[in-house]
Design a protein around this motif. Structure first.
Motif, short mmCIF file in Angstrom:
data_model
loop_
_atom_site.label_atom_id
_atom_site.label_comp_id
_atom_site.label_asym_id
_atom_site.label_seq_id
_atom_site.Cartn_x
_atom_site.Cartn_y
_atom_site.Cartn_z
N ASN A 17 0.52 -1.34 -0.24
CA ASN A 17 -0.34 0.44 0.07
C ASN A 17 0.63 1.26 -0.06
O ASN A 17 1.82 1.24 1.07
N ALA A 18 0.35 2.35 -0.89
CA ALA A 18 1.20 2.89 -1.04
C ALA A 18 0.42 4.52 -0.93
O ALA A 18 -0.25 4.73 -2.25
N VAL A 19 1.10 5.57 -0.98
CA VAL A 19 0.33 6.69 -1.00
C VAL A 19 1.47 8.71 -1.41
O VAL A 19 2.08 8.35 -0.87
N CYS A 20 0.94 9.22 -2.44
CA CYS A 20 1.49 10.24 -2.63
C CYS A 20 1.45 11.03 -1.46
O CYS A 20 0.83 11.79 -0.93
N LEU A 21 2.88 11.73 -1.19
CA LEU A 21 2.63 13.80 -0.37
C LEU A 21 2.63 14.32 -1.16
O LEU A 21 2.67 14.40 -2.35
N ALA A 22 3.40 15.81 -0.37
CA ALA A 22 3.72 16.51 -1.05
C ALA A 22 4.78 16.76 -2.62
O ALA A 22 5.98 16.05 -1.58
N ASP A 23 4.54 17.47 -3.30
CA ASP A 23 6.08 16.72 -4.36
C ASP A 23 6.10 18.05 -4.63
O ASP A 23 6.33 18.73 -4.00
N GLY A 24 7.27 17.83 -5.71
CA GLY A 24 8.17 19.01 -6.16
C GLY A 24 9.76 19.01 -5.51
O GLY A 24 9.62 18.65 -4.29
N SER A 25 9.50 20.85 -5.77
CA SER A 25 10.39 21.44 -4.25
C SER A 25 10.11 20.64 -2.78
O SER A 25 10.39 21.33 -1.82
N SER A 26 9.05 20.42 -2.25
CA SER A 26 8.79 19.75 -0.88
C SER A 26 9.29 18.47 -0.90
O SER A 26 9.43 18.03 0.77
N SER A 27 9.43 18.00 -1.86
CA SER A 27 10.12 16.45 -1.56
C SER A 27 11.92 16.37 -1.29
O SER A 27 12.45 17.02 -1.46
N THR A 28 11.28 16.08 0.66
CA THR A 28 12.76 15.70 1.15
C THR A 28 12.93 14.54 2.02
O THR A 28 11.49 13.95 2.38
N LEU A 29 13.81 13.83 2.53
CA LEU A 29 13.86 12.67 2.95
C LEU A 29 14.70 12.73 4.19
O LEU A 29 15.77 13.16 3.05
N TRP A 30 15.47 12.54 5.23
CA TRP A 30 15.95 13.45 6.44
C TRP A 30 16.41 11.89 7.15
O TRP A 30 15.45 11.06 7.69
N THR A 31 17.35 11.70 7.54
CA THR A 31 18.50 11.03 8.85
C THR A 31 19.10 11.97 9.21
O THR A 31 19.77 12.78 8.81
N SER A 32 19.16 11.55 10.81
CA SER A 32 19.79 11.84 12.04
C SER A 32 21.04 12.25 11.53
O SER A 32 22.15 12.88 11.81
N GLY A 33 21.71 10.87 10.45
CA GLY A 33 22.56 10.47 10.54
C GLY A 33 23.48 11.13 9.44
O GLY A 33 24.90 12.09 9.03
N LYS A 34 22.71 11.23 8.28
CA LYS A 34 23.34 11.42 6.66
C LYS A 34 22.87 12.84 7.22
O LYS A 34 22.98 13.46 6.01
N GLY A 35 21.34 13.14 7.34
CA GLY A 35 20.87 14.44 7.39
C GLY A 35 19.81 13.82 5.98
O GLY A 35 19.45 13.58 5.79
N VAL A 36 20.53 15.69 5.15
CA VAL A 36 19.43 15.43 3.66
C VAL A 36 19.79 14.08 2.55
O VAL A 36 21.11 14.88 2.24
N VAL A 37 18.82 13.05 2.37
CA VAL A 37 19.75 12.29 1.61
C VAL A 37 19.21 12.31 0.67
O VAL A 37 20.21 11.48 -0.62
N ASN A 38 18.63 12.80 -0.34
CA ASN A 38 18.07 13.13 -1.72
C ASN A 38 18.34 14.17 -2.08
O ASN A 38 19.26 15.50 -1.29
N HIS A 39 17.99 14.47 -3.48
CA HIS A 39 18.58 15.45 -3.40
C HIS A 39 17.19 16.82 -4.27
O HIS A 39 16.81 16.79 -5.55
N PRO A 40 17.52 17.59 -3.27
CA PRO A 40 15.67 18.47 -3.38
C PRO A 40 16.13 19.21 -4.34
O PRO A 40 16.86 19.71 -4.42
N VAL A 41 14.50 19.78 -4.78
CA VAL A 41 14.60 20.53 -6.30
C VAL A 41 14.64 21.93 -6.49
O VAL A 41 15.11 23.06 -6.89
N GLY A 42 14.53 22.22 -5.22
CA GLY A 42 14.20 23.81 -4.55
C GLY A 42 15.59 24.79 -5.54
O GLY A 42 15.48 26.10 -5.58
N ASN A 43 17.25 24.68 -5.71
CA ASN A 43 17.59 25.27 -6.05
C ASN A 43 18.34 24.80 -7.64
O ASN A 43 19.51 25.60 -7.34
N GLY A 44 18.14 23.99 -8.25
CA GLY A 44 18.11 23.35 -9.23
C GLY A 44 19.52 22.80 -8.90
O GLY A 44 19.59 22.55 -10.57
#
Length: 395
Positions: free
Chosen positions: A252-279
């Motif tokens: 089962n899976a559902v979308c969350l807010a997308d685009g520049s909001s899309s962010t995945l974070w961990t306490s050890g690595k910080g932001v692990v994906n590449h948010p698009v806000g700065n291009g």
């Protein structure tokens, strides 16, 4: 002639192995249980599975994984955290002032987090509920139509998490059954089946996506698919996001807010994906959000060990109920409230009821710190129907 037949057989086998009708049973050992073993493999799913995954163990059965894969003639940049719900506590945060996912997660002392649902002018635009008290009872706005906001992430009193479809205009059942919830959408997968989507541009354009889901093994998965960074992260349509979610093992899976909001974070690595806000294809482009789904270590209380110098800290109704699970006869315990607590919907069991008969030897020192316990309901046959039962300590 014999060599020609052998060559043709080889080509047919190769075509079959890369076609939509191919079966992945031959790859089950290589792919293990982390990935969906039911789908039929094609070139794109195999590309995702065979990508050079960077995996970091987060402890207690959790891991964060990142990779780039060539799929559908594009480059997909995929990151996810997978974790067992028995070892972690999944929670919803609602912000008065929009902030970055990473900042909210740090403030909540989270272990990992993903952006939440949609907002308008910095305010949540879908239904949210935190510990049954902090509610934003909103139905889908003009942007989030019924066909888009058709799912909910719901957390019950025991910490179990459901990701399921929900009627966008009525959350009565969710309010009654669960402690915390966040409406979002659209649903991508239901019982392992890819949902259908309208062919509007918002569904068919490739962009950054955030997804939360439950795997076939009952684990939670937080997933981001980066977008709008040509050559490094081309983004995914909703159908492609559902394909990636299913391939990685979600049921089962559902979308969350997308685009520049899309962010995945961990306490050890910080932001692990590449948010698009700065291009840029880096970790600095976070947008601000009004809701976050964050994960903390599973614990009975907000802190403390129950001693006079380090009392158990109580900030919500679950912590209040957990008092019963730690107290024992002939021992002394110290508790301290850090928030007001609303006990609506809880049938309270007294802490010191004289069981065994005529023994009231649980010693409890309870410091409310000026906070309030509201809507306490206690209905038992004992003559001591109350918060403490029999007070043997201090309040």
């Amino acid at each position: 002639m014999k060599m020609k037949y052998l060559y043709m057989s080889f080509l047919l086998a190769l075509v079959y192995s890369c076609s939509d009708s191919g079966d992945n049973s031959d790859y089950s050992e290589m792919l293990k249980k982390d990935f969906n073993q039911e789908i039929k493999w094609d070139v794109d799913s195999l590309a995702l599975m065979r990508a050079s995954w960077e995996k970091t163990d987060l402890g207690n059965g959790a891991a964060v994984c990142t990779a780039q894969a060539s799929m559908w003639g594009t480059t997909q940049s995929v990151s996810y955290v997978v974790y067992p719900t028995t070892m972690f506590s999944t929670r919803v945060a609602v912000c008065d002032t929009p902030a970055k996912t990473s900042m909210i997660a740090k403030d909540k002392k989270a272990l990992f987090a993903i952006n939440g649902s949609y907002s308008i002018s910095g305010n949540p635009s879908t239904f949210t509920m935190v510990d049954k008290v902090d509610k934003v009872v909103k139905v889908a706005s003009t942007i989030e139509s019924a066909s888009k906001v058709n799912g909910v992430i719901a957390i019950d009193a025991e910490g179990s998490v459901d990701v399921k479809s929900c009627t966008f205009s009525d959350y009565t059942d969710v309010e009654d059954e669960y402690e915390s919830a966040l409406a979002s959408g659209p649903m991508l997968l239901m019982e392992g089946k890819v949902c259908s989507f309208p062919q509007d541009a918002i569904y068919t354009q490739r962009m950054a996506r955030s997804v939360i889901g439950i795997t076939a093994q009952g684990k939670m998965m937080l997933l981001t698919i980066d977008g709008a960074i040509t050559g490094n992260a081309d983004g995914a349509t909703l159908e492609e996001a559902a394909f990636i979610a299913k391939t990685l093992g979600m049921k089962n899976a559902v979308c969350l807010a997308d685009g520049s909001s899309s962010t995945l974070w961990t306490s050890g690595k910080g932001v692990v994906n590449h948010p698009v806000g700065n291009g840029q294809y880096d970790h600095e482009g976070e947008g601000t959000v009004s809701t976050v789904i964050y994960v903390a270590a599973s614990s009975l209380f907000d802190g403390g060990d129950g001693t006079v110098d380090n009392p158990y800290l109580i900030s919500n109704r679950n912590h209040m109920r957990n008092m019963m699970s730690v107290v024992e006869l002939d021992k002394t315990y110290y508790f301290e409230m850090t928030n007001d607590v609303d006990m609506t919907g809880i049938d309270w069991k007294p802490l010191n009821t004289g069981e065994p008969v005529d023994r009231f030897d649980i010693k409890i020192h309870f410091d409310g710190k000026g906070h309030t316990i509201r809507n306490l309901h206690c209905e038992i046959s004992s003559r001591y129907a109350s918060f403490f039962g029999v007070m043997n300590g201090s309040c």
